[in-house]
Design a protein around this motif. Sequence first.
Motif, PDB file in Angstrom:
ATOM      1  N   LEU A 404       0.858  -1.193   0.000  1.00 57.74           N
ATOM      2  CA  LEU A 404       0.000   0.000   0.000  1.00 57.74           C
ATOM      3  C   LEU A 404       0.887   1.233   0.000  1.00 57.74           C
ATOM      4  N   GLY A 405       0.470   2.259  -0.725  1.00 54.48           N
ATOM      5  CA  GLY A 405       1.267   3.489  -0.800  1.00 54.48           C
ATOM      6  C   GLY A 405       2.092   3.551  -2.070  1.00 54.48           C
ATOM      7  N   THR A 406       1.968   2.522  -2.932  1.00 58.27           N
ATOM      8  CA  THR A 406       2.709   2.576  -4.215  1.00 58.27           C
ATOM      9  C   THR A 406       2.027   3.591  -5.130  1.00 58.27           C
ATOM     10  N   PRO A 407       2.789   4.468  -5.795  1.00 57.26           N
ATOM     11  CA  PRO A 407       2.136   5.475  -6.657  1.00 57.26           C
ATOM     12  C   PRO A 407       1.449   4.844  -7.860  1.00 57.26           C
ATOM     13  N   LEU A 408       0.413   5.522  -8.318  1.00 60.51           N
ATOM     14  CA  LEU A 408      -0.400   5.012  -9.435  1.00 60.51           C
ATOM     15  C   LEU A 408       0.462   4.777 -10.673  1.00 60.51           C
ATOM     16  N   LYS A 409       1.456   5.677 -10.906  1.00 62.17           N
ATOM     17  CA  LYS A 409       2.187   5.543 -12.193  1.00 62.17           C
ATOM     18  C   LYS A 409       2.983   4.252 -12.235  1.00 62.17           C
ATOM     19  N   THR A 410       3.368   3.727 -11.056  1.00 59.17           N
ATOM     20  CA  THR A 410       4.069   2.431 -11.063  1.00 59.17           C
ATOM     21  C   THR A 410       3.148   1.366 -11.662  1.00 59.17           C
ATOM     22  N   LYS A 426      -5.139   8.318 -20.345  1.00 58.83           N
ATOM     23  CA  LYS A 426      -5.861   9.544 -19.952  1.00 58.83           C
ATOM     24  C   LYS A 426      -6.191   9.515 -18.460  1.00 58.83           C
ATOM     25  N   ALA A 427      -6.600   8.318 -17.972  1.00 58.69           N
ATOM     26  CA  ALA A 427      -7.019   8.288 -16.549  1.00 58.69           C
ATOM     27  C   ALA A 427      -7.053   6.843 -16.079  1.00 58.69           C
ATOM     28  N   VAL A 428      -7.136   6.714 -14.758  1.00 60.30           N
ATOM     29  CA  VAL A 428      -7.322   5.370 -14.168  1.00 60.30           C
ATOM     30  C   VAL A 428      -8.567   5.443 -13.296  1.00 60.30           C
ATOM     31  N   GLN A 429      -9.387   4.405 -13.358  1.00 63.03           N
ATOM     32  CA  GLN A 429     -10.590   4.363 -12.518  1.00 63.03           C
ATOM     33  C   GLN A 429     -10.305   3.344 -11.426  1.00 63.03           C
ATOM     34  N   GLY A 432     -13.909   0.686  -8.705  1.00 63.44           N
ATOM     35  CA  GLY A 432     -15.144   0.234  -9.356  1.00 63.44           C
ATOM     36  C   GLY A 432     -16.233   1.296  -9.320  1.00 63.44           C
ATOM     37  N   PRO A 433     -17.507   0.896  -9.316  1.00 65.35           N
ATOM     38  CA  PRO A 433     -18.599   1.872  -9.435  1.00 65.35           C
ATOM     39  C   PRO A 433     -18.703   2.788  -8.224  1.00 65.35           C
ATOM     40  N   SER A 434     -18.014   2.444  -7.112  1.00 63.89           N
ATOM     41  CA  SER A 434     -18.048   3.353  -5.955  1.00 63.89           C
ATOM     42  C   SER A 434     -16.793   4.205  -5.942  1.00 63.89           C
ATOM     43  N   GLY A 435     -15.928   4.009  -6.933  1.00 61.52           N
ATOM     44  CA  GLY A 435     -14.653   4.742  -6.924  1.00 61.52           C
ATOM     45  C   GLY A 435     -14.731   5.934  -7.833  1.00 61.52           C
ATOM     46  N   GLY A 436     -13.587   6.369  -8.298  1.00 62.38           N
ATOM     47  CA  GLY A 436     -13.594   7.584  -9.133  1.00 62.38           C
ATOM     48  C   GLY A 436     -12.483   7.502 -10.162  1.00 62.38           C
ATOM     49  N   THR A 437     -12.535   8.461 -11.094  1.00 63.20           N
ATOM     50  CA  THR A 437     -11.498   8.478 -12.137  1.00 63.20           C
ATOM     51  C   THR A 437     -10.432   9.495 -11.731  1.00 63.20           C
ATOM     52  N   ILE A 438      -9.191   9.073 -11.862  1.00 60.99           N
ATOM     53  CA  ILE A 438      -8.072   9.943 -11.474  1.00 60.99           C
ATOM     54  C   ILE A 438      -7.293  10.273 -12.742  1.00 60.99           C
ATOM     55  N   PRO A 439      -7.130  11.588 -13.003  1.00 63.15           N
ATOM     56  CA  PRO A 439      -6.479  11.986 -14.270  1.00 63.15           C
ATOM     57  C   PRO A 439      -4.982  11.670 -14.266  1.00 63.15           C
ATOM     58  N   GLN A 440      -4.443  11.677 -15.461  1.00 61.17           N
ATOM     59  CA  GLN A 440      -3.047  11.263 -15.644  1.00 61.17           C
ATOM     60  C   GLN A 440      -2.095  12.194 -14.898  1.00 61.17           C
ATOM     61  N   GLU A 441      -2.511  13.472 -14.733  1.00 55.80           N
ATOM     62  CA  GLU A 441      -1.568  14.392 -14.057  1.00 55.80           C
ATOM     63  C   GLU A 441      -1.385  14.004 -12.588  1.00 55.80           C
ATOM     64  N   MET A 442      -2.296  13.193 -12.053  1.00 55.93           N
ATOM     65  CA  MET A 442      -2.197  12.894 -10.608  1.00 55.93           C
ATOM     66  C   MET A 442      -1.673  11.479 -10.378  1.00 55.93           C
ATOM     67  N   PHE A 443      -0.889  10.969 -11.343  1.00 58.20           N
ATOM     68  CA  PHE A 443      -0.460   9.570 -11.203  1.00 58.20           C
ATOM     69  C   PHE A 443       0.644   9.399 -10.170  1.00 58.20           C
ATOM     70  N   GLY A 885      13.668   5.725 -19.304  1.00 59.21           N
ATOM     71  CA  GLY A 885      13.383   5.682 -17.861  1.00 59.21           C
ATOM     72  C   GLY A 885      11.898   5.749 -17.598  1.00 59.21           C
ATOM     73  N   GLU A 886      11.535   6.561 -16.614  1.00 61.68           N
ATOM     74  CA  GLU A 886      10.128   6.653 -16.217  1.00 61.68           C
ATOM     75  C   GLU A 886       9.291   7.287 -17.331  1.00 61.68           C
ATOM     76  N   PHE A 887       7.979   7.091 -17.220  1.00 58.43           N
ATOM     77  CA  PHE A 887       7.069   7.725 -18.196  1.00 58.43           C
ATOM     78  C   PHE A 887       6.838   9.167 -17.757  1.00 58.43           C
ATOM     79  N   ASP A 888       6.857  10.086 -18.731  1.00 59.30           N
ATOM     80  CA  ASP A 888       6.613  11.493 -18.354  1.00 59.30           C
ATOM     81  C   ASP A 888       5.151  11.839 -18.649  1.00 59.30           C
ATOM     82  N   ARG A 889       4.848  13.133 -18.539  1.00 61.31           N
ATOM     83  CA  ARG A 889       3.442  13.615 -18.666  1.00 61.31           C
ATOM     84  C   ARG A 889       2.821  13.135 -19.988  1.00 61.31           C
ATOM     85  N   SER A 890       3.635  13.095 -21.071  1.00 59.48           N
ATOM     86  CA  SER A 890       3.024  12.808 -22.395  1.00 59.48           C
ATOM     87  C   SER A 890       2.795  11.312 -22.536  1.00 59.48           C
ATOM     88  N   GLY A 891       3.068  10.535 -21.502  1.00 54.54           N
ATOM     89  CA  GLY A 891       2.812   9.090 -21.589  1.00 54.54           C
ATOM     90  C   GLY A 891       3.931   8.378 -22.325  1.00 54.54           C
TER      91      GLY A 891
END
Lengths: 1052, 241, 179, 176
Positions: A404-410, A426-429, A432-443, A885-891
Motif C-alpha cells: 500500500l502506498g505505491t504510486p499510481l504511475k508504477t 488519460k485516466a485510471v478508474q 469500481g462503481p463506488s470509486g472515481g477516475t483519477i487523471p493522468q496528471e495525478m499519477f 526511464g520513467e514515463f513522463d506527462r506525455s505518456g
Amino acid sequence: MSHRISDLSSFNAAHAAGLRKLMPGVPRIAIGMGTCGMGNGAEAVYHAFADHIHNLGLGFHLTRTGCFGFCAEEPLVNVLLPGQPLVVLRRIQASDVPALLDHLAAGRIPAELALCKIEEWDHITATIKYAAGQPEIPHWYDVPFFTGQKKIVLRNCGIISPIEIEEYIAVGGYQALYKVLIDSSPEAVIEQLKAAKLRGRGGAGYQTGLKWEMLRKAQAERKFLISNADEGDPGAYMNRNEIEGDPHSMLEGMIIAGYVTGSTEGILYVRAEYPLAVHRLQHAMDQARDYGLLGKNILGRGFNFDISLVEGAGAFVCGEETALIRSLEGRAGRPTPRPPYPAEKGLWGYPTNINNVETWYNVAPIVVKGAAWFTETGSPKSPGTKVFSLVGKVQNTGLVEMPLGTPLKTFVYDIGGGATHGKAVKAVQTGGPSGGTIPQEMFDTPVDYETLAQLGSIMGSGGMVVMDEDNCMVDVARYFVEFTHSESCGKCTPCRAGLDQALRILNRFTHGVATDGDLDTLDELSRMIRDMSLCGLGQSAPNPVLTSMRHFRREFEDHVRAHRCRAGVCEDLALSPCENSCPLHMNIPRFLQLLKEDRLEEAFLSVVLDNPLPASTGRVCQHPCDNRCRRSAIDDAVNMREVHRFIADSIYGTPRYEPLIEQVLARKLPPTGCKIAIVGAGPAGLSCAYYCALLGHDVTVYENNAEAGGMLRYALPNYRLPIEVIEHELELIRRLGVSFIFNTTVGRDISLNELDAAHDAVFLSIGTWKESWVYLAGTELRGVLHALPFLEAVNKDETTQLGRKVAVIGGGNAAIDSARTALRLGADVTIVYRRERKDMPAIREETEAAEAEGARIVFLAAPHRIVDDGSGGIQAIECVKTTLGEFDRSGRRRPVPTDEILRIACDTVILAVGETVDLDFVKASGLRLKEGGTMLEVDRHTLLTSRPNFYAGGDLITGASNVSNAMGWGKKAARTIDQALMDEFRWPRIWPEFKHSMTVPAHPSTARRHHNRELDPAKRAATFAETTFPLAPVEAMEETCRCLRCDIRADH
Amino acid sequence: MPNRISIRIDGELVQAERGQTIFEAAQSNNKFIPGLCQFKGLSTVGACRLCVVEVQGVNRLLPSCTTPAQDGMAVITKSARLNDYRRQSLELLFAEKNHVCAVCVSNNHCELQAYAQRLGVTNVRYAYRYPKLHVDMSHPRFVIDHNRCVLCTRCVRVCNEVEGAYVWGVAGRGIGSRIACEMDRAWGNSASCTNCGKCVQVCPTGALAEKGFAAEEMVKRQDLVERLATIRGTMNPGGPR
Amino acid sequence: MKNQPKARLATAWLDGCSGCHMSLLDVDELLLTLADRVTIVFGPLVDAQHFPENVDVAIVEGAVSSQDDLRLAQTIRENSKFVIALGDCAVTSNVPSMRNSIAPTRLLERIYISGATAQPGVPTQNVPALLRAAIPLHEAIKVDLHVPGCPPSAAAIAHVLTELLEGRKPDVASAAKFG
Amino acid sequence: MTFAPSLPAHLSREDQEFLDQLISEQQDRPGMLLTVLERIQERQPEKYLPAPMLDYLARRTGIPESRIYNVVTFYALFNLKPQGRHTVCICRGTACHTRGSMRLLESVRLQLGLREDEDEGSADKLTATTPDGAVTVRTVACFGQCALAPVAEVDHHVLGHVNERALQREVEQLIR
C-alpha cells in the motif's frame, strides 16, 4: 488410512507428503487453471499434456495450479525439472505440447517459451528452494510486470495445487492454526492483529483487530463469521483468483478467527458467477475435514468449528454487510440502518463479523511472522499489501499485489507497460462503481485508503481500469451510474429515484441535448445522493460522476457547448467517427458517397466547402481519421485523405474547375459590412479568411512574408507539397474577395491598436517560426542550421551552408522534411532521435520514405556536443546513448543518459527540436499568455483572447502542431467571430443541400486499403518533384465502396 | 442509569427518554422533522431519508428515525443544506410516479402534498418519468393505485408486524421496485388478506384507498323520497298540489 | 408615480381547462388596480392574433402537449422578460400528462378509429400534431416563477400579482400548493 | 412477440419429492431460501422457477408467498419465465465496457432480431429470448475475466478477446 492430524508427527507426515508432491523428483508440470486460464484454453492444454504423457509413458507428475497473476500471458505452465529452477512458460497452446514434451524429456527447457524462472520462493509461512540455473531465463522479479510486487496474499497462487491440501501444508499451511490452537491465547492473536494494524481489504478499511475484539466480547449462544466473496465490482476479480489458487489460506484464516472470537459457525458467501471458486472451496473444505482441520474436534483440541457455503444470486448490493446478512436470512438484499452494527445484532439477530476474502489471507502470515514484520510493508497507516486487478487499455493486464502506498504511475507504466497501440493514457478508474477516475496528471498519488479518498475516489476492492484518449469520461460516468442504478436495491429515495434521474441527465449529455443547467443539477443531485443515501452503494454511487466532473469538467462542457465528444464514443455528437476526429470536421461519408455515385463535381463542392485546401491537406495531413475508421475492425481504414486529394486533383486544371468555382462563389452570403483583419497567412489564417469571406465579411490578411501560405509555402518541401498546388488553392481564396497585404509585420509596420480601430474583429494566426533554444555546446559553429530557416531558404531557392555529411537532430515532421531535403541536395544524412521509433511524432510513412531514400536513423541518442574542426566548422557531433526511464506527462518514457558516447562525423548539423511562436508583438497589447508565456490564452469555445474583438487560433494557442489542426482552429474562429458580429447562427447557410443515398451498403467492397504509388526511392531522392501519385480513378472508386457509412442512423 | 437524557435541538436544550430516537425526542418536544416512512407503532426502516439531521461531531447526515438519542447530543434539524436536500428528495418522489394531485382520491389528505407545501416545493426540477403503472380494483372494498405509491413500505410493515397476514411485499429491485400482493396476485383473490384495511389507514398518499369515498364514485340515494312518501302514505300523484 | 408606463401583461392558454384564467378573473377588486397599471397585450381575454414583442410579464396556463403549444411557448419566452407558469398543468403537466404512458399513435387509433362511432379516421387538417408527451412548461422553456394549484386560489394569484407590481419576489409556497 | 410457452399448472409427484428432500436438507441453514431456489432453477431444463413449485415451497416451509416473490424478483439469477435452450451472455463489466462490449450486445441483438422492448424481467435485468425459444441473450455485471475483455459466454463456454465477427460465428452455430 485416516489422514486426521492430531499431533506434531501426523502434521509433519502430511507436510512431508506435500513436499513430495511439490518436488516429486520427476519432472512436474502444473497448468495455470484459474477461470482466466481456462478462458485462454488451459483446459485443452491440460488434456494435451495428459494424453501425451500417457501415450509416451513419461513418468511426469501432471497437476493443476491457480493463476500466477499475469493474465495477459496466459495460459501459463509451470515446469519443474529435477535439479533445475521452477520455470514458468507462457502462452502455451495445445499444439505446442508434443514438441515441448520432447524437450522436457531430454531435460531441456526451451528458453523462447519461458516467461521467468523461480530459484527460491517465499511462501511467507515457509520458503521453498529450487535449484539455480537457466541463466538466459530472467528471474520472476526481473520481469517488469512482477518487479516491485510483494506476494503476501498471493503467496501460494500459481505455485501450489489448489486441490492438494498436503501441498498447502508443505508450504507452511495450517502452521498458524496449529500454533494458535496449541500454544497462544486468543487475546494475544487479537493484540497481534491490532499491532499489525491490518485493515479490511473489502474497501472500507476498518481495522480487523478491533472488529474481532468486538465480536469476542459479544455474548450469545450463536456467533457467525462470514467471508464476503460477493465481489460484485465490475473490473475486479482478485477474490476469485485468490480462492481458485489457494482456497485453504482463507479457510485457515476463518478457523483461527473462529477460535479467537469464540464464533460457532463460518459462512462463505460466494458469487453465483464463480462456479470454479465454489467447486474448489467445497473440495478444500472436504479435505480439511478429512484431515481434522475443520468441523469436529479440530487438531484433537476439542474445538468445533464448521463452515457452510452459500452462493449469492446476482445482486451487487449484497456486498454491503447488512444486505448480505438479509440475503442469508432468506430475504431480498436490502441494507438496514446502522446502528445496530452486525457485531452487536447480525445474522438472525446474533453477533456477526464479516470480512472480505483478501483480509483472511493476511491472518496466517501475521500469526506466523508477527506484527512487526507486517508493518514493514506498505504505509504507516495502512501496512501490508493490496491485490489490484489491472485491466482496461493497458498492455500487461493481470493481478498485481503491491505494498500500500505505491504510486499510481508504477501500476500503469512500470507494471502495466503503458497504454495499448501507442496511445496516451488519460485516466485510471479505481474502486469500481463506488470509486472515481483519477487523471493522468495525478499519477504520482500513492494508492492508499486516505489518499484516494481525498481525490474523491476510493480504493474499494482494488479494481484499477486504465483508460486512454478513446475513452470519453462522460460516457464512463454514465456507464457507472447505469450500473449502480440497475443494482440499487430501491429501498431509499435518493439512491432509487436519484440515480434514475442522474442517469437520465447523463444520457442527455451523451446524446448531446444537455444544457448548462444540467451540469449544475447533476452536481447538486450527486451531492444529495452521496449525503442522503442509506448504505454504501448509494453514498458512493455518485463518486464516478463527481470525480469526472471535478477532473474532466472540460469534457462535460464540450458535450454541452461545443456539442463535441473528442473521444468519439458519444455517437450522437458526431456525424461519424471519422468526421469527429477530422480537425476540419469534414463530412467524409458525404464526399465518399457522392464520388461512389460518380458525381465528381458535387463531391468536389462538398470537399472544398468543408476544407479550403483539399489538395494540400490531401498530401500533408497526418490523417487522424484513420485511427477512428470502423473499417479497421474488419481489415484496415478507408484511405479518406487520398480520396479527397484525388477529387481535388481531378478537378484542378481542368475545364470543370471554373464552373465549380462559380458555384462556390454563389454560396457567398450577402455583404455584411463587417471588416475582419487576419494576421498571418498560414493555414489557420487562410481557412479563417476563406470562411469569413463566404459569410459575406470584408477580409484583409496581413502577412510578413512576400507571399501567402506560411508553413505550406516556406516550410513544407516541394516534393511533399508542390508550389503549383498551393498557388492553385490560394486562387480560390483570392476569388472570394480576400485581399492580402504582404511584407507587413504586425507590431512593427502596423500596431494592434490600428488594426482594432480599422476592423470589427481581428484574428491572430501567427505560426511557430522562432526556433526553441537548444542547450548544446557548439551551436555557434559554422554549419549549424535550424530546420525551418533551412527549409525556407531551399523553398526560396536561396543558397544554404549545407555540407556533404549532415546530422539532423529531432524526430518530428520538421526533422524528416529537413533530412529528405538534404538528401535531395546530395548530402549524406543521419537523423538522431533521443527516444524510440514508436515515440516519433513524425508521420510514419514520411519516416519510412526518408529511410528508403537513404537516411539513417539513430535511436536512443541525445546530442551532447558539436565538435569544432579547429577552424570554426563542424567535425562531428557527440551524442549520449540513452535508455528509457520513467514515463513522463506525455505518456512516453523519459530518455535517461547513459555514459556511452556516440560520435557521428558530419560537417552540418540541422536542429529540428521544436519551434515556438514569436510573441514580442504581444508585449503591450493586453493579451494574456499561458503555458509560461509561450502561447496566447483564449476561451476554448469562442477563441476570444483577453482583449475584446481579438481572436486567436492555430499554433499561436496550441504550440507547434500541424497544418490540418491549424486550419481547424481557423474554421472554428470564423464561425464564432461571425456569430459574435451578427448575433445569429448563420454558419449552416454556407452549405447547399446534397442529395446522396442514405442506405447502408449491403455488401461493402472486400478490397483491402489502396495505397498511392510512389516514385522509386533512388530516382526520387535526386529531385524535388512530387514523390507520390494520386490514386487511380478505379482505386479511388473502390475505396469509396469500402466505406461502411457510419453516418447512417436507424431512427429508433 | 437515569432514563431521562437531555439533548440540544437547534440550539435549544430539551428533555428526552433514553431509548427514544432523535425523531421521537424532537416530536415529544414538538420540534418539526419531516418523515414519510416513519409511523408510530411500526418498525423503522429509514427509507425516505426526509428525517435526516445533522449531528455535531458526526461528519455524515444521520436518519433521526433510526438513530437513538444520546445524552449531550447536539442536533440540527433545519439548515439550508438540509432543506435543499429534503426538497430534492420530495421532487424525486413527484417525478418518479404519476402524482396528479388534482384528480387524486387523497387530494388535500396526502402527507407528500403537505410536506411539499411546507418545505416550499413549488415545482419539480427533474424530468417526469410518466411510468405506465397498474391500478388494482379487484378487492371488493379497497383499491391500490401504484401511480401514487412512494414505496414507504408502511403497508408492508403493518400487514406483517401488526396483522400478521404477510400479504404485501416489495417486489423487483431499484427503480422497478413495486408493492406486490403475495405472488403478484390480484388483491381481490389474495389467499391471506384478512380485509382488515390497516394498510389503507397507514398509507400516507392516495396509493391505498377505500372504495366509495372518491367524489367520482358518489352514488346519491334517489329512491329515498319515494320510499318515505309511500310509508307515510303521502305519495303525491304528481302535478301541482 | 401616476404616469408610470403601463406594464405589458400577456396571458396564454396551452393544454389546460382555462380554470386558472377563471381564477385569475376571480381576483375581483384587484382587477381595477390592474386595469390602470397593466395592459393585457395577448391571450384569451383579448383578441390579439400574434404574440407581441417586449412583454413584461407572461402568465401561461396549461401543459405543453402539441406542436402549437411548443411553438407558442418558445415565442413567449423569446419575447417576455418574466414568465409565470400558472396552475398545476403548467407546473407539473397535471391531468394532460395522464395520456403520456400511451404512445400517441395508439392513442389516436383507439379514440378516432376503433373507438369512433362515425367517420373513423385521425383528423389532420389544422389540428396540431401531438408531442410524444404532455410536459410541464419548464421542460420546454425557462420559467421564472411557478404558481401551483388546480386552480391556484384567487388569493394566491392576487398575492403574486401585487408582489410583482411592487417589484418584490412573491412567497408562493405560503399561498399555493399542488392539487 | 415474446416467448410465452404454456406452463405446467400443477405439481408432479416427482417434483414434490425433490422439493421435500431439498427442504429437509436445507432446513434453517444460512442462505436456505437462496440455495433451495438455486437448486430448483438448476434442475429445470429451461432454467426457470415454475409457479406451482414456489406455491408448494411457501406452503411447505411457512415462508410467506410475498417474501418468496420478493426474493425471486430481487436477484438477477432467478427467472420466472422459461429461458432459451442456449444462452449468450455478454459481460458489461468496466474492462469489457471500455473495450466495446456494448457493440457486441447490439450486434447479437441485431443478429437474433431482438428489439429493444423485448427485454423484460425486473428493471435491471437485460434478458431477452428469441420467439422460438432457441436463444436467450443476457448480460452480467462482471464475469471476473477482465483480463480477457471483452468477454462473452456462450452456453457456459467463455470466449475471451471476442470481436463482433467471432461472436456472430458462435451465435450462427447456435441457431442453425
